[in-house]
Design an enzyme around this catalytic site. Structure first.
Site: not given
Ligand code: DX5
Ligand code: ZN
Length: 226
Positions: A37, A68, A144-147, A177-178, A10, A199-200, A139, A39, A70, A35
């Site tokens: 994202d 994706h 909304g957020f990574g990590g 995802d997540g 991501s 992502g992270s 999900m 938002m 959102m 991927h």
């Molecule tokens: C969250 C995103 C994810 C996010 C995943 O809303 O849809 O794609 O980037 O990040 P990680 O892998 O760090 O949880």
């Molecule tokens: Zn995503």
């Protein structure tokens, strides 16, 4: 072991000042999809990137772009992402007034259509559209957020969706995802996922190839559960 596991970094955790380079780096590291994202600070409390950035990244992407959404509403922006080079476009059912129509719209524009389920979103949304989805995205964090940390309840939900997919007889991808990491990806695969957003766990590592390799190694050990 399933042979069709896909790893989808991501870009949310990438260095946005060097996005093209970052995308090329993770593709060289073995990414199967990118991927993307999107938002809107309305459907989710964060704001990222839109079709212009997708279009700019397209020449750097030798793998499919997995968008994706959102955002709410979704229909107006779908043709823009199709033109910008998306291969897959997924949306949250709560963000569309007419889920069946939105799925049709994505396919009419030549993309694979995906439906996304938040941790608390019931699977009933699938009841009447299994023939119209190409991908189901669960999900395992609130969007909304990574990590963030993986929500363990997503494993049982994956198993339930896997059953529905197998019963449908269709080749529907099951994406998670997540909070996906090398140390939980085997359990996630065993629960039925075949496509893994990370992502992270990838972008926060200096050596992205090593990060992807650790995930593939863990997947090799994964067994499919009941
Ligand atoms: C969250 C995103 C994810 C996010 C995943 O809303 O849809 O794609 O980037 O990040 P990680 O892998 O760090 O949880
Ligand atoms: Zn995503």
């Amino acid at each position: 072991m399933r042979k069709d596991y896909r790893i989808a970094p991501s870009i949310l955790s990438a260095d946005f000042a060097r996005l093209g380079e970052e995308v090329r780096d993770v593709i060289a590291a073995g990414a199967d999809l990118i991927h993307f994202d999107v938002m809107d600070n309305h459907y989710v409390p964060n704001l990222t990137v839109g079709p212009l950035v997708c279009e700019a990244l397209k020449p750097h992407c030798t793998v499919p772009i997995d968008v994706h959404l959102m955002v709410k509403p979704v229909d107006r922006i779908i043709p823009d992402f199709a033109r910008a080079g998306a291969s897959i476009i997924s949306f949250h059912p709560e963000a569309s007034e007419h889920v069946d129509r939105t799925l049709g719209l994505i396919r009419e524009h030549g993309c694979k259509a995906g439906l996304v389920f938040n941790p608390a979103t019931p699977l009933d949304w699938l009841d009447h559209v299994m023939d119209k989805v190409d991908l189901i995205l669960l999900m395992s964090v609130n969007p909304g957020f990574g990590g963030q940390s993986f929500i363990p309840g997503a494993l049982a939900k994956l198993q339930a969706v896997r059953k529905r997919i197998d019963a449908s007889g269709r080749d529907i991808w099951l994406e998670i995802d997540g909070g996906v990491k090398a140390d939980n990806i085997a359990a996630i695969a065993a629960a039925g996922a075949d496509t893994f957003v990370a992502g992270s766990a990838i972008f926060n590592e200096r050596d992205r190839a090593a990060a992807v390799a650790r995930m593939r190694q863990a997947l090799k050990q994964a067994t499919i559960g009941p």
